[in-house]
Every structure is written in C-alpha cells, then in structure tokens.
Design a protein around this motif. Structure first.
Motif, PDB file in Angstrom:
ATOM      1  N   SER A   1     -10.074   7.920  -8.092  1.00 32.55           N
ATOM      2  CA  SER A   1     -11.023   7.550  -6.923  1.00 32.55           C
ATOM      3  C   SER A   1     -11.943   6.627  -7.239  1.00 32.55           C
ATOM      4  N   GLY A   2     -12.455   6.642  -8.672  1.00 32.57           N
ATOM      5  CA  GLY A   2     -13.354   5.495  -8.814  1.00 32.57           C
ATOM      6  C   GLY A   2     -12.906   4.176  -9.114  1.00 32.57           C
ATOM      7  N   LEU A   3     -12.029   3.787  -8.888  1.00 33.94           N
ATOM      8  CA  LEU A   3     -11.423   2.443  -9.155  1.00 33.94           C
ATOM      9  C   LEU A   3     -11.501   1.657  -7.957  1.00 33.94           C
ATOM     10  N   ARG A   4     -12.321   0.379  -8.140  1.00 33.82           N
ATOM     11  CA  ARG A   4     -12.798  -0.618  -7.047  1.00 33.82           C
ATOM     12  C   ARG A   4     -11.988  -1.821  -6.935  1.00 33.82           C
ATOM     13  N   LYS A   5     -11.508  -2.413  -8.385  1.00 32.19           N
ATOM     14  CA  LYS A   5     -10.691  -3.769  -8.286  1.00 32.19           C
ATOM     15  C   LYS A   5      -9.679  -3.739  -7.522  1.00 32.19           C
ATOM     16  N   PRO A   6      -8.730  -2.740  -7.612  1.00 33.07           N
ATOM     17  CA  PRO A   6      -7.446  -2.737  -6.724  1.00 33.07           C
ATOM     18  C   PRO A   6      -7.932  -2.906  -5.209  1.00 33.07           C
ATOM     19  N   VAL A   7      -8.872  -2.084  -4.612  1.00 31.42           N
ATOM     20  CA  VAL A   7      -9.108  -2.012  -3.357  1.00 31.42           C
ATOM     21  C   VAL A   7      -9.663  -3.407  -2.938  1.00 31.42           C
ATOM     22  N   GLU A   8     -10.435  -4.011  -3.949  1.00 33.35           N
ATOM     23  CA  GLU A   8     -11.212  -5.341  -3.778  1.00 33.35           C
ATOM     24  C   GLU A   8     -10.038  -6.369  -3.399  1.00 33.35           C
ATOM     25  N   ILE A   9      -9.081  -6.347  -4.273  1.00 37.96           N
ATOM     26  CA  ILE A   9      -8.068  -7.181  -4.331  1.00 37.96           C
ATOM     27  C   ILE A   9      -7.436  -7.219  -2.873  1.00 37.96           C
TER      28      ILE A   9
ATOM     29  N   ASN B   1       3.593  -0.748 -12.630  1.00 35.17           N
ATOM     30  CA  ASN B   1       2.797  -1.704 -11.642  1.00 35.17           C
ATOM     31  C   ASN B   1       2.757  -1.191 -10.117  1.00 35.17           C
ATOM     32  N   LEU B   2       1.805  -1.426  -9.508  1.00 28.47           N
ATOM     33  CA  LEU B   2       1.860  -0.938  -8.050  1.00 28.47           C
ATOM     34  C   LEU B   2       2.552  -2.014  -6.968  1.00 28.47           C
ATOM     35  N   ASP B   3       3.377  -1.550  -6.078  1.00 31.70           N
ATOM     36  CA  ASP B   3       4.164  -2.671  -5.233  1.00 31.70           C
ATOM     37  C   ASP B   3       3.305  -2.736  -3.978  1.00 31.70           C
ATOM     38  N   ALA B   4       3.622  -3.532  -2.973  1.00 26.48           N
ATOM     39  CA  ALA B   4       2.889  -3.770  -1.715  1.00 26.48           C
ATOM     40  C   ALA B   4       2.668  -2.480  -1.175  1.00 26.48           C
ATOM     41  N   ASP B   5       3.675  -1.786  -1.013  1.00 24.54           N
ATOM     42  CA  ASP B   5       3.513  -0.608  -0.169  1.00 24.54           C
ATOM     43  C   ASP B   5       2.094   0.360  -0.746  1.00 24.54           C
ATOM     44  N   TRP B   6       2.358   0.505  -1.842  1.00 23.80           N
ATOM     45  CA  TRP B   6       1.252   1.474  -2.477  1.00 23.80           C
ATOM     46  C   TRP B   6       0.003   0.885  -2.360  1.00 23.80           C
ATOM     47  N   VAL B   7      -0.071  -0.511  -2.866  1.00 23.68           N
ATOM     48  CA  VAL B   7      -1.469  -1.128  -2.613  1.00 23.68           C
ATOM     49  C   VAL B   7      -2.014  -1.136  -1.307  1.00 23.68           C
ATOM     50  N   LEU B   8      -1.111  -1.103  -0.268  1.00 25.74           N
ATOM     51  CA  LEU B   8      -1.615  -1.276   0.925  1.00 25.74           C
ATOM     52  C   LEU B   8      -1.906   0.273   1.497  1.00 25.74           C
ATOM     53  N   CYS B   9      -1.105   1.198   1.049  1.00 26.23           N
ATOM     54  CA  CYS B   9      -1.755   2.585   1.357  1.00 26.23           C
ATOM     55  C   CYS B   9      -2.887   2.967   0.765  1.00 26.23           C
ATOM     56  N   TRP B  10      -3.117   2.543  -0.366  1.00 27.15           N
ATOM     57  CA  TRP B  10      -4.545   2.701  -1.061  1.00 27.15           C
ATOM     58  C   TRP B  10      -5.527   2.119  -0.048  1.00 27.15           C
ATOM     59  N   PHE B  11      -5.343   0.838   0.046  1.00 23.04           N
ATOM     60  CA  PHE B  11      -6.330   0.176   0.881  1.00 23.04           C
ATOM     61  C   PHE B  11      -6.558   0.798   2.171  1.00 23.04           C
ATOM     62  N   MET B  12      -5.544   1.027   3.054  1.00 21.71           N
ATOM     63  CA  MET B  12      -5.776   1.589   4.411  1.00 21.71           C
ATOM     64  C   MET B  12      -6.097   3.048   4.407  1.00 21.71           C
ATOM     65  N   CYS B  13      -5.930   3.779   3.419  1.00 21.48           N
ATOM     66  CA  CYS B  13      -6.508   5.273   3.408  1.00 21.48           C
ATOM     67  C   CYS B  13      -7.793   5.308   2.660  1.00 21.48           C
ATOM     68  N   HIS B  14      -8.478   4.126   2.243  1.00 22.58           N
ATOM     69  CA  HIS B  14      -9.785   4.015   1.320  1.00 22.58           C
ATOM     70  C   HIS B  14     -10.935   4.279   2.613  1.00 22.58           C
ATOM     71  N   PRO B  15     -11.927   4.787   2.295  1.00 21.97           N
ATOM     72  CA  PRO B  15     -13.109   4.895   3.212  1.00 21.97           C
ATOM     73  C   PRO B  15     -13.789   3.745   3.488  1.00 21.97           C
ATOM     74  N   GLU B  16     -13.608   2.737   2.436  1.00 20.85           N
ATOM     75  CA  GLU B  16     -14.728   1.380   2.294  1.00 20.85           C
ATOM     76  C   GLU B  16     -13.914   0.317   2.949  1.00 20.85           C
ATOM     77  N   LYS B  17     -12.707   0.455   3.374  1.00 16.82           N
ATOM     78  CA  LYS B  17     -12.070  -0.789   3.794  1.00 16.82           C
ATOM     79  C   LYS B  17     -12.518  -1.255   5.126  1.00 16.82           C
ATOM     80  N   ASN B  18     -12.442  -2.668   5.410  1.00 16.46           N
ATOM     81  CA  ASN B  18     -13.025  -3.260   6.467  1.00 16.46           C
ATOM     82  C   ASN B  18     -11.843  -3.759   7.243  1.00 16.46           C
TER      83      ASN B  18
END
Length: 265
Positions: free
Chosen positions: A220-228, A138-155
């Motif tokens: 690269s193609g996963l969307r749900k974790p970034v949406e969460i 499972n992904l902990d908070a550090d890696w989910v936040l990393c994924w989100f902060m580095c994602h080109p479509e974050k807001n």
C-alpha cells in the motif's frame, strides 16, 4: 407473514433490517422476491441485504466445504450485477468478493484486474502482488498495469478511457521493451493485514495472509512502481491522442483504414 407482499419500495424496512423485526408485509415481499429467484434489482436493496447476511455468515462463520464456498461467491457475484446501480450494495458485495476470493484461491492463481471502482487497492491485488514480492519475483507487465489501473492516484486522460483496449496493449509493449526481465520491486517491511466487517454487523474478523509460512508484505505504501507505470502511461496516452480524437469524431471508426493509420506502430 402477510398473505401478500406489496412493499417493493421497502417503506417498512430499517437501514439494517432483520427478518424478525420487519413488518409482516415486508416479510411477505422478501419471500416473494426470493421465490422469484432473487433477481429483481428494482426492489429495495434491504431485501437483498437480508439474503446477503445469510450468505456471508454461511461463508465466513459456518465455513462450509470449498465447493459450497465457490457457489456462495458466484451467488454474490450475481447479486452485484442485479444491484449494480446501488452504491451501498456495490460497496458491501465487493468487499465480500475480495475477501472470499482470497480465502479460496491460491495466491498464484489470482488474476490481474484492470478496473477498480473502489477508493483503495483491492485486497486480492495486494495479496497477489505482495506474494510475488515475498517470493522475490519481478513483476511483469500484467501486474504492473493492474497495480496502476487499480491505484486511487492514477491519472488517466481521455485517450486511455476512449481507447482502453489499445491503451492496455500499447502499455504492455512499452513496458516489456523497457523492462524485458520485469520490474524489480524491493519488498516492503510492513505485513499485510486487513479486517472484514460483516454487512450485518453481527461478526468481524481479521486476516493476516501468508505464503510459505511468511507474512505477505503490504504494498500500500509503495510509490515508485506506480510512478514508473504513470510515466509509461503518459507516453502511451500521448501516442494515442490522434487516434482518440478520430474516434471522438467517428465513434464507429475503429477498424477503418483511417483509424489504423493513426495508431502508433
């Protein structure tokens, strides 16, 4: 080579320079730049690229031992600071750093990052998260936040940028409250593949990272974790709005009683 190098602006330098083809005055300028520590970022970046072409060739083609590769990586990290205002330098140096980092670091030792000036997820982030999914973790908070902060479509709104440290801290708390065991992410089918094109255009190579003999999945193609992550980020940014507005009016006010009173519990 000319006796003096006075072409700091690089007027005689083509876009892809080669030492054997640049004018003698440019060669002298380049050697002077090297002799002074390759540390003056006001020179035409073409001189830096001449140097960098040798570094990347040494790293990827000649494949020296691990210690030397680490020193080469550190040198490129130094250059990216020297030429931090040049977009072209940043692009090529960052790409080298991403591929070099993965090649000399165990996937479990890659650290999460929370900034990404590029337009795609950093290669090292794809490798580190993909390896965890391959192992069924499972992904902990550090890696989910990393994924989100580095994602080109974050807001990210002003409150996340102005109150960056508080945003990260509160995101971690809210994520761990919602996912105390971490976030379970289904492993995608596509395998991660990438190619490195040398800045010198003299060589290229493909990279197919694996772990325990199995290919690392491509996130690269996963969307749900970034949406969460965006849902949590939206909640956090909303809760930091009052604090952010206070700092907007009082830039030196962080740490004051008034600022603390406006922070979420």
């Amino acid at each position: 080579v000319s006796r003096e190098g006075n072409d700091k602006e690089g007027t005689g330098m083509p876009y892809w320079p080669g030492y054997s083809t640049i004018p003698p005055e440019c060669r002298a300028t380049y050697l002077d730049w090297l002799a002074n520590g390759a540390a003056d970022g006001s020179f035409n970046p073409g001189y830096m690229f001449l140097y960098f072409y040798g570094l990347e060739r040494r790293f990827f083609v000649e494949s020296p031992d691990l210690e030397e590769r680490r020193r080469l990586l550190d040198e490129v990290r130094r250059l990216i600071e020297v030429f931090q205002d040049n977009y072209s330098a940043q692009r090529y140096l960052r790409e080298f750093i991403e591929f070099a980092l993965v090649s000399i670091t165990e996937t479990g030792s890659i650290a999460p990052v929370f900034e990404n000036p590029g337009w795609d997820l950093p290669f090292s982030v794809k490798v580190a998260i993909g390896a965890r999914l391959q192992r069924g973790e499972n992904l902990d908070a550090d890696w989910v936040l990393c994924w989100f902060m580095c994602h080109p479509e974050k807001n990210l709104r002003t409150s996340a940028k102005r109150c960056r440290d508080e945003f990260i801290a509160l995101f971690m708390l809210r994520f761990e409250r919602r996912f105390p065991q971490g976030l379970k992410v289904a492993k995608p089918r596509p395998a991660l593949k990438a190619s490195y094109q040398a800045a010198s255009r003299e060589f290229e190579g493909s990279v197919n990272p694996s772990i325990d003999g199995k290919p690392i999945p491509d996130i690269s193609g996963l969307r749900k974790p970034v949406e969460i992550a965006q849902e949590i980020a939206d909640e956090v940014m909303e809760d930091l709005e009052k604090f952010s507005r206070y700092l907007g009016r009082n830039p030196e006010g962080r740490g004051s009683v008034e600022a603390h009173a406006l922070l979420p519990q």
